[in-house]
Design a protein around this motif. Sequence first.
Motif, PDB file in Angstrom:
ATOM      1  N   LEU A 316       0.862  -1.177   0.000  1.00  0.00           N
ATOM      2  CA  LEU A 316       0.000   0.000   0.000  1.00  0.00           C
ATOM      3  C   LEU A 316       0.903   1.233   0.000  1.00  0.00           C
ATOM      4  O   LEU A 316       1.707   1.406   0.923  1.00  0.00           O
ATOM      5  CB  LEU A 316      -0.921   0.015   1.220  1.00  0.00           C
ATOM      6  N   VAL A 349      -2.634   5.970   3.983  1.00  0.00           N
ATOM      7  CA  VAL A 349      -1.790   4.812   4.317  1.00  0.00           C
ATOM      8  C   VAL A 349      -1.679   4.662   5.830  1.00  0.00           C
ATOM      9  O   VAL A 349      -1.752   3.541   6.366  1.00  0.00           O
ATOM     10  CB  VAL A 349      -0.397   4.955   3.672  1.00  0.00           C
ATOM     11  N   PHE A 372       3.233  -1.378   4.266  1.00  0.00           N
ATOM     12  CA  PHE A 372       2.753  -0.002   4.189  1.00  0.00           C
ATOM     13  C   PHE A 372       3.972   0.859   3.869  1.00  0.00           C
ATOM     14  O   PHE A 372       4.905   0.943   4.678  1.00  0.00           O
ATOM     15  CB  PHE A 372       2.122   0.424   5.508  1.00  0.00           C
ATOM     16  N   ASP A 402      -0.104  -3.657  -5.850  1.00  0.00           N
ATOM     17  CA  ASP A 402       0.130  -2.370  -5.203  1.00  0.00           C
ATOM     18  C   ASP A 402      -1.134  -1.539  -5.331  1.00  0.00           C
ATOM     19  O   ASP A 402      -1.671  -1.364  -6.430  1.00  0.00           O
ATOM     20  CB  ASP A 402       1.292  -1.627  -5.856  1.00  0.00           C
ATOM     21  N   LEU A 403      -1.616  -1.043  -4.205  1.00  0.00           N
ATOM     22  CA  LEU A 403      -2.732  -0.092  -4.184  1.00  0.00           C
ATOM     23  C   LEU A 403      -2.146   1.258  -3.796  1.00  0.00           C
ATOM     24  O   LEU A 403      -1.619   1.426  -2.701  1.00  0.00           O
ATOM     25  CB  LEU A 403      -3.804  -0.527  -3.179  1.00  0.00           C
ATOM     26  N   ASN A 404      -2.243   2.212  -4.700  1.00  0.00           N
ATOM     27  CA  ASN A 404      -1.582   3.499  -4.532  1.00  0.00           C
ATOM     28  C   ASN A 404      -2.607   4.613  -4.366  1.00  0.00           C
ATOM     29  O   ASN A 404      -3.547   4.732  -5.154  1.00  0.00           O
ATOM     30  CB  ASN A 404      -0.718   3.779  -5.770  1.00  0.00           C
ATOM     31  N   THR A 405      -2.461   5.408  -3.311  1.00  0.00           N
ATOM     32  CA  THR A 405      -3.332   6.559  -3.090  1.00  0.00           C
ATOM     33  C   THR A 405      -2.509   7.828  -3.258  1.00  0.00           C
ATOM     34  O   THR A 405      -1.620   8.105  -2.473  1.00  0.00           O
ATOM     35  CB  THR A 405      -3.968   6.522  -1.691  1.00  0.00           C
ATOM     36  N   HIS A 472       2.584   3.862  -8.428  1.00  0.00           N
ATOM     37  CA  HIS A 472       2.121   2.536  -8.827  1.00  0.00           C
ATOM     38  C   HIS A 472       2.808   2.062 -10.109  1.00  0.00           C
ATOM     39  O   HIS A 472       2.985   0.867 -10.319  1.00  0.00           O
ATOM     40  CB  HIS A 472       0.605   2.574  -9.062  1.00  0.00           C
ATOM     41  N   THR A 516      -9.939   1.672  -0.492  1.00  0.00           N
ATOM     42  CA  THR A 516      -8.624   1.052  -0.638  1.00  0.00           C
ATOM     43  C   THR A 516      -8.425  -0.029   0.421  1.00  0.00           C
ATOM     44  O   THR A 516      -7.927  -1.134   0.134  1.00  0.00           O
ATOM     45  CB  THR A 516      -7.522   2.123  -0.507  1.00  0.00           C
ATOM     46  N   TYR A 517      -8.813   0.273   1.637  1.00  0.00           N
ATOM     47  CA  TYR A 517      -8.684  -0.675   2.751  1.00  0.00           C
ATOM     48  C   TYR A 517      -9.493  -1.946   2.507  1.00  0.00           C
ATOM     49  O   TYR A 517      -8.982  -3.068   2.688  1.00  0.00           O
ATOM     50  CB  TYR A 517      -9.123   0.004   4.039  1.00  0.00           C
ATOM     51  N   ALA A 520      -7.881  -3.969  -0.064  1.00  0.00           N
ATOM     52  CA  ALA A 520      -6.691  -4.600   0.517  1.00  0.00           C
ATOM     53  C   ALA A 520      -7.075  -5.774   1.411  1.00  0.00           C
ATOM     54  O   ALA A 520      -6.390  -6.809   1.422  1.00  0.00           O
ATOM     55  CB  ALA A 520      -5.897  -3.567   1.313  1.00  0.00           C
TER      56      ALA A 520
END
Length: 542
Positions: A316, A349, A372, A402-405, A472, A516-517, A520
């Motif tokens: 993340l 994150v 993280f 990969d989860l990108n914020t 990402h 996102t959470y 995940a």
Amino acid sequence: MNKRFLTLSLASLLTASCYAQVKPIAPNKDAIRFSKAINPADGFKHLSILASDAYEGRETGTKGAWMAADYIRDYFKSIGLKGPVDGSYFQKIDLVNVTLKESHVTVNGQPKQYQKDYIVTPSLINDKGFMFSTDEIAFVGYAIKKDNYNDFANTDIKGKVVMMFSAGDPTLKPGARIDRASYRAMLAERAKYFADNNVKAVILIDPMVDRITENTKQAQNKGRVLVKTASALEAQNGAPRISVSTEVANELLKGANTTVADLQKKITESQAPASQILNVSFSASATKNETSVRCENVLGYLEGSDPVLKKEVLVLTGHYDHIGLVNDPNATDKVNNGADDDGSGTTGVLLMAKAFMDAKKAGKGPKRSILFMTVVGEEKGLWGSEWYSEHPVFPIENTIADLNTDMIGRIGEEYLGKPDSANYIYSVGSRMLSSELSNLSESVNATYTKMKLDYKYDDPKDPEQIYYRSDHYNFAKLGIPIIFFYDGMLQQDYHRPGDEVSKINFKLMSKRAQLTYYTAWELANQAKRPAVDMDGKGNPKK
């Protein structure tokens, strides 16, 4: 978010959709229970610190970025995450400040003046520096080869010093802009052609040298920070580059009885190259100094609970750097706070880390491991994530997604005043590598957050090329499935002092972080990792 366009090439248009079009999954009571850690109040606490004036805009390699890194490390430690880099939370990055040690340029034996007649970019000089001389220069116009136009035709550049215009394309109609994909392909082809022909050096005729200001000179003399990634080292080992003024270029062209202006006019009007060999004496040399600068990604690790699946890692990400202080002594607000870009994603994150650690402490931790990672240097060119991609702490083959914020706290221009303005997010890149990941994201959204997922930026014709502009992408290019969540705020206060905490919609930011959470949560607990069934451009693998 980074301003630069790193590459281009998408093959399919993915249209916008909403939660009503997909089948929800069964809600998980534990996921819902621990999602309460992702809330506006805690979001405000983190962001009001990270995006405060005290952090001076968090520019990479400065005090503000170090303060942010320390804050994130201390928070990761306080909630019980482990430091995965030999016990440390910092992944040190090889960042250096590069300054020019000395340089010399002569034309026909006459010395020229640095920052008046020529410029050398220290970050493009290798550790040994360079020194060369020649009595023969190959002028190759715009150094373009395409369709029926070829600046290299009938001109031997093998082993020679090459002189060219720094920019431009005489084949384009007035006002036309070159497609960025074609431009990058052309640059790559040119670099290969120069390397294949062992070009000794490149002289760029650059109008910027003609109008260099005192402020620019001072900035150049302070140096430039550079991360020693593979791509940076490759650039340093290419042919030396020297930018010269129009006056110096005209001196080099004098023996051929022509000028810069005459050549530009001739090439444009005739639509034919004017490449030629110039018999003129030219020499140059340069060396550089390098000073190490503190720089780090900040990593917090949560080990999975399943003895087999814990070897797999979900990442993340969000970048904690921004662009620093305003370079204007008359500015009333000197801090580019970067509350949305990307204080919001970094805060997301931190909130997700707390939610998963709460679950872990209650005996409901994820089966897979989660990393993280708040990265640095995104605004400089995705430095932190590129460094991680070249120096992974966990094996790339074990990294499932990969989860990108990056920018999740505001309402973008297209949604201002619309009914769904407070209930949308741009989902970028989810189908480039894994249709399973994209379907999972939509199902998760249909169950928990019920937001509008807008796929606008997956359009291959997107002029902003958003898919390539955040961290990402350094995972995607390695074949790791990604989703980039983004609010679309590109005009209001983008990279300006107005990107303040007071303008963040914390309720919306929290909801986007919860999406996102929840995604995940499913990725970390489902039986199989998302399959890579797409080619990286949105096409099914053959």
